[in-house]
Scaffold this motif. Sequence first.
Motif, PDB file in Angstrom:
ATOM      1  N   ALA A  52       0.866  -1.175   0.081  1.00 28.90           N
ATOM      2  CA  ALA A  52       0.157  -0.033  -0.166  1.00 28.90           C
ATOM      3  C   ALA A  52       0.892   1.244  -0.058  1.00 28.90           C
ATOM      4  CB  ALA A  52      -0.867   0.224   1.127  1.00 28.90           C
ATOM      5  N   SER A  53       0.551   2.099  -0.783  1.00 31.23           N
ATOM      6  CA  SER A  53       0.941   3.598  -0.735  1.00 31.23           C
ATOM      7  C   SER A  53       0.810   4.321   0.513  1.00 31.23           C
ATOM      8  CB  SER A  53       0.683   4.219  -2.136  1.00 31.23           C
ATOM      9  OG  SER A  53       1.238   3.522  -3.208  1.00 31.23           O
ATOM     10  N   ILE A  54       1.676   5.099   1.198  1.00 32.14           N
ATOM     11  CA  ILE A  54       1.252   5.768   2.518  1.00 32.14           C
ATOM     12  C   ILE A  54       1.530   7.150   1.911  1.00 32.14           C
ATOM     13  CG2 ILE A  54       1.799   6.440   4.752  1.00 32.14           C
ATOM     14  CD1 ILE A  54       3.074   3.653   5.074  1.00 32.14           C
ATOM     15  N   ALA A  55       0.483   8.010   2.013  1.00 33.94           N
ATOM     16  CA  ALA A  55       0.752   9.471   1.244  1.00 33.94           C
ATOM     17  C   ALA A  55       1.412  10.495   2.394  1.00 33.94           C
ATOM     18  CB  ALA A  55      -0.545  10.013   0.868  1.00 33.94           C
ATOM     19  N   SER A  56       2.147  11.391   2.193  1.00 34.14           N
ATOM     20  CA  SER A  56       2.821  12.317   3.104  1.00 34.14           C
ATOM     21  C   SER A  56       1.590  13.282   3.639  1.00 34.14           C
ATOM     22  CB  SER A  56       3.513  13.145   2.271  1.00 34.14           C
ATOM     23  OG  SER A  56       4.106  14.415   3.354  1.00 34.14           O
ATOM     24  N   GLY A  57       1.648  13.312   5.102  1.00 33.44           N
ATOM     25  CA  GLY A  57       0.565  13.884   5.710  1.00 33.44           C
ATOM     26  C   GLY A  57      -0.642  13.238   5.966  1.00 33.44           C
ATOM     27  N   ASP A  58      -0.890  11.905   5.683  1.00 35.13           N
ATOM     28  CA  ASP A  58      -1.886  11.062   5.906  1.00 35.13           C
ATOM     29  C   ASP A  58      -1.636   9.893   6.766  1.00 35.13           C
ATOM     30  OD1 ASP A  58      -4.296   9.690   5.754  1.00 35.13           O
ATOM     31  OD2 ASP A  58      -4.582   9.699   3.524  1.00 35.13           O
ATOM     32  N   ALA A  59      -2.238   9.646   7.846  1.00 36.18           N
ATOM     33  CA  ALA A  59      -1.705   8.700   8.676  1.00 36.18           C
ATOM     34  C   ALA A  59      -2.173   7.288   8.622  1.00 36.18           C
ATOM     35  CB  ALA A  59      -1.866   9.159  10.378  1.00 36.18           C
ATOM     36  N   TYR A  60      -3.472   7.357   7.482  1.00 39.17           N
ATOM     37  CA  TYR A  60      -4.313   5.997   7.234  1.00 39.17           C
ATOM     38  C   TYR A  60      -3.940   5.484   5.838  1.00 39.17           C
ATOM     39  CZ  TYR A  60      -6.611   8.008  11.594  1.00 39.17           C
ATOM     40  OH  TYR A  60      -6.818   8.162  12.712  1.00 39.17           O
ATOM     41  N   VAL A  61      -4.385   4.383   6.144  1.00 36.86           N
ATOM     42  CA  VAL A  61      -3.992   3.329   4.922  1.00 36.86           C
ATOM     43  C   VAL A  61      -5.279   2.188   5.054  1.00 36.86           C
ATOM     44  CG1 VAL A  61      -2.993   1.651   3.542  1.00 36.86           C
ATOM     45  CG2 VAL A  61      -1.897   3.710   4.344  1.00 36.86           C
ATOM     46  N   ALA A  62      -6.092   2.121   4.091  1.00 35.61           N
ATOM     47  CA  ALA A  62      -7.141   0.876   3.917  1.00 35.61           C
ATOM     48  C   ALA A  62      -6.494  -0.554   4.161  1.00 35.61           C
ATOM     49  CB  ALA A  62      -8.069   1.114   2.687  1.00 35.61           C
ATOM     50  N   LEU A  63      -7.136  -1.300   4.796  1.00 35.46           N
ATOM     51  CA  LEU A  63      -6.658  -2.710   4.931  1.00 35.46           C
ATOM     52  C   LEU A  63      -7.269  -3.576   3.839  1.00 35.46           C
ATOM     53  CD1 LEU A  63      -7.280  -3.236   8.931  1.00 35.46           C
ATOM     54  CD2 LEU A  63      -5.032  -3.511   7.849  1.00 35.46           C
ATOM     55  N   PRO A  64      -6.560  -4.593   3.609  1.00 39.43           N
ATOM     56  CA  PRO A  64      -7.094  -5.492   2.524  1.00 39.43           C
ATOM     57  C   PRO A  64      -8.571  -5.984   2.962  1.00 39.43           C
ATOM     58  CG  PRO A  64      -4.839  -6.115   2.998  1.00 39.43           C
ATOM     59  CD  PRO A  64      -5.315  -5.117   4.114  1.00 39.43           C
ATOM     60  N   THR A  65      -9.360  -6.038   1.926  1.00 40.34           N
ATOM     61  CA  THR A  65     -10.829  -6.346   2.233  1.00 40.34           C
ATOM     62  C   THR A  65     -11.129  -7.913   2.759  1.00 40.34           C
ATOM     63  OG1 THR A  65     -11.260  -7.065   0.074  1.00 40.34           O
ATOM     64  CG2 THR A  65     -11.740  -4.680   0.936  1.00 40.34           C
ATOM     65  N   ASP A  66      -9.980  -8.845   2.380  1.00 37.64           N
ATOM     66  CA  ASP A  66      -9.907 -10.074   2.865  1.00 37.64           C
ATOM     67  C   ASP A  66      -9.358 -10.667   4.070  1.00 37.64           C
ATOM     68  OD1 ASP A  66      -7.655  -9.854   1.734  1.00 37.64           O
ATOM     69  OD2 ASP A  66      -7.870 -11.680   0.499  1.00 37.64           O
ATOM     70  N   GLY A 116       2.173   5.896  13.165  1.00 38.66           N
ATOM     71  CA  GLY A 116       2.691   6.879  13.937  1.00 38.66           C
ATOM     72  C   GLY A 116       4.205   6.877  13.837  1.00 38.66           C
ATOM     73  N   PRO A 117       4.645   7.963  13.803  1.00 43.65           N
ATOM     74  CA  PRO A 117       3.928   9.355  13.336  1.00 43.65           C
ATOM     75  C   PRO A 117       3.424   9.308  12.157  1.00 43.65           C
ATOM     76  CG  PRO A 117       6.523   9.696  13.418  1.00 43.65           C
ATOM     77  CD  PRO A 117       6.138   8.310  13.745  1.00 43.65           C
ATOM     78  N   THR A 118       2.651  10.731  11.959  1.00 43.81           N
ATOM     79  CA  THR A 118       2.158  10.699  10.769  1.00 43.81           C
ATOM     80  C   THR A 118       3.363  11.086   9.430  1.00 43.81           C
ATOM     81  OG1 THR A 118       0.236  11.771  11.806  1.00 43.81           O
ATOM     82  CG2 THR A 118       0.771  12.680   9.423  1.00 43.81           C
ATOM     83  N   PRO A 119       3.270  10.408   8.637  1.00 42.62           N
ATOM     84  CA  PRO A 119       4.327  10.138   7.451  1.00 42.62           C
ATOM     85  C   PRO A 119       4.745  11.870   7.046  1.00 42.62           C
ATOM     86  CG  PRO A 119       2.576   8.555   7.111  1.00 42.62           C
ATOM     87  CD  PRO A 119       2.171   9.571   8.017  1.00 42.62           C
ATOM     88  N   ASP A 120       5.797  11.855   7.212  1.00 39.77           N
ATOM     89  CA  ASP A 120       6.565  13.340   6.552  1.00 39.77           C
ATOM     90  C   ASP A 120       6.831  13.209   5.021  1.00 39.77           C
ATOM     91  OD1 ASP A 120       8.538  11.472   6.891  1.00 39.77           O
ATOM     92  OD2 ASP A 120       9.804  12.873   7.720  1.00 39.77           O
ATOM     93  N   SER A 121       6.603  12.067   4.562  1.00 45.85           N
ATOM     94  CA  SER A 121       7.240  11.646   3.182  1.00 45.85           C
ATOM     95  C   SER A 121       6.206  10.643   2.700  1.00 45.85           C
ATOM     96  CB  SER A 121       8.341  11.703   2.937  1.00 45.85           C
ATOM     97  OG  SER A 121       8.789  11.393   1.831  1.00 45.85           O
TER      98      SER A 121
END
Length: 209
Positions: A52-66, A116-121
């Motif tokens: 999964a891609s983690i976007a700078s400034g966004d601490a959340y990523v969706a989990l796989p649905t299964d 955590g911490p919220t990604p800086d990159s």
Amino acid sequence: MAIGTYSELQSSIANFLARDDLGTQIPDFISLAESRMSRELEARSQEKRATASIASGDAYVALPTDMRSVRLVKLQTSPTEVLEYYTPIKLEELYPDTRGGKPRGYTIIGSEVKFGPTPDSDYTCEIVYSEGVDSLSDSNTANTILARHPDAYLYGALSVASVYLMDDQKTAVYESLFGRAIEEIKREEQRGKHAGSGLFMKSYYGEFR
């Protein structure tokens, strides 16, 4: 009779029940047995990986649905870095949202991973997780559990069928056989995971619903 496919399993269940009028119910018996195996088993065949891609400034990523349980979360950096699991409260205490940086830990909130911490990159992470038992159907006629442990499928479905038929005596018999099969699968998996190496403890986030 060998039990290697979905149709063979259905035929064997019908033979054990000595009934020819439960054809429409037998798939439900199998499905309910799979639901229990999904909750109780953590076989190697159920383990999967996802990136999964983690976007700078966004601490959340969706989990796989299964996903049912998380085994491991790591950053795809050089070198890769395994992240520590924390409870939501502990993660917030350690890494308040006002602080940014390279993720060091994670928690599970609903259907998302919070870092955590919220990604800086921008980062890429890999999630190793366990899914439920791969459900059998007319289009998915076999899976690893059925190939290696057909007795678990058979006794699990027969236990459900006996409840449906309100046969307490047979329910007790098949429930005991089903429980024994599940425990034997668990022991086999443990032996396979630790064969040739010293036993070590590893923590991971438990079942996700």
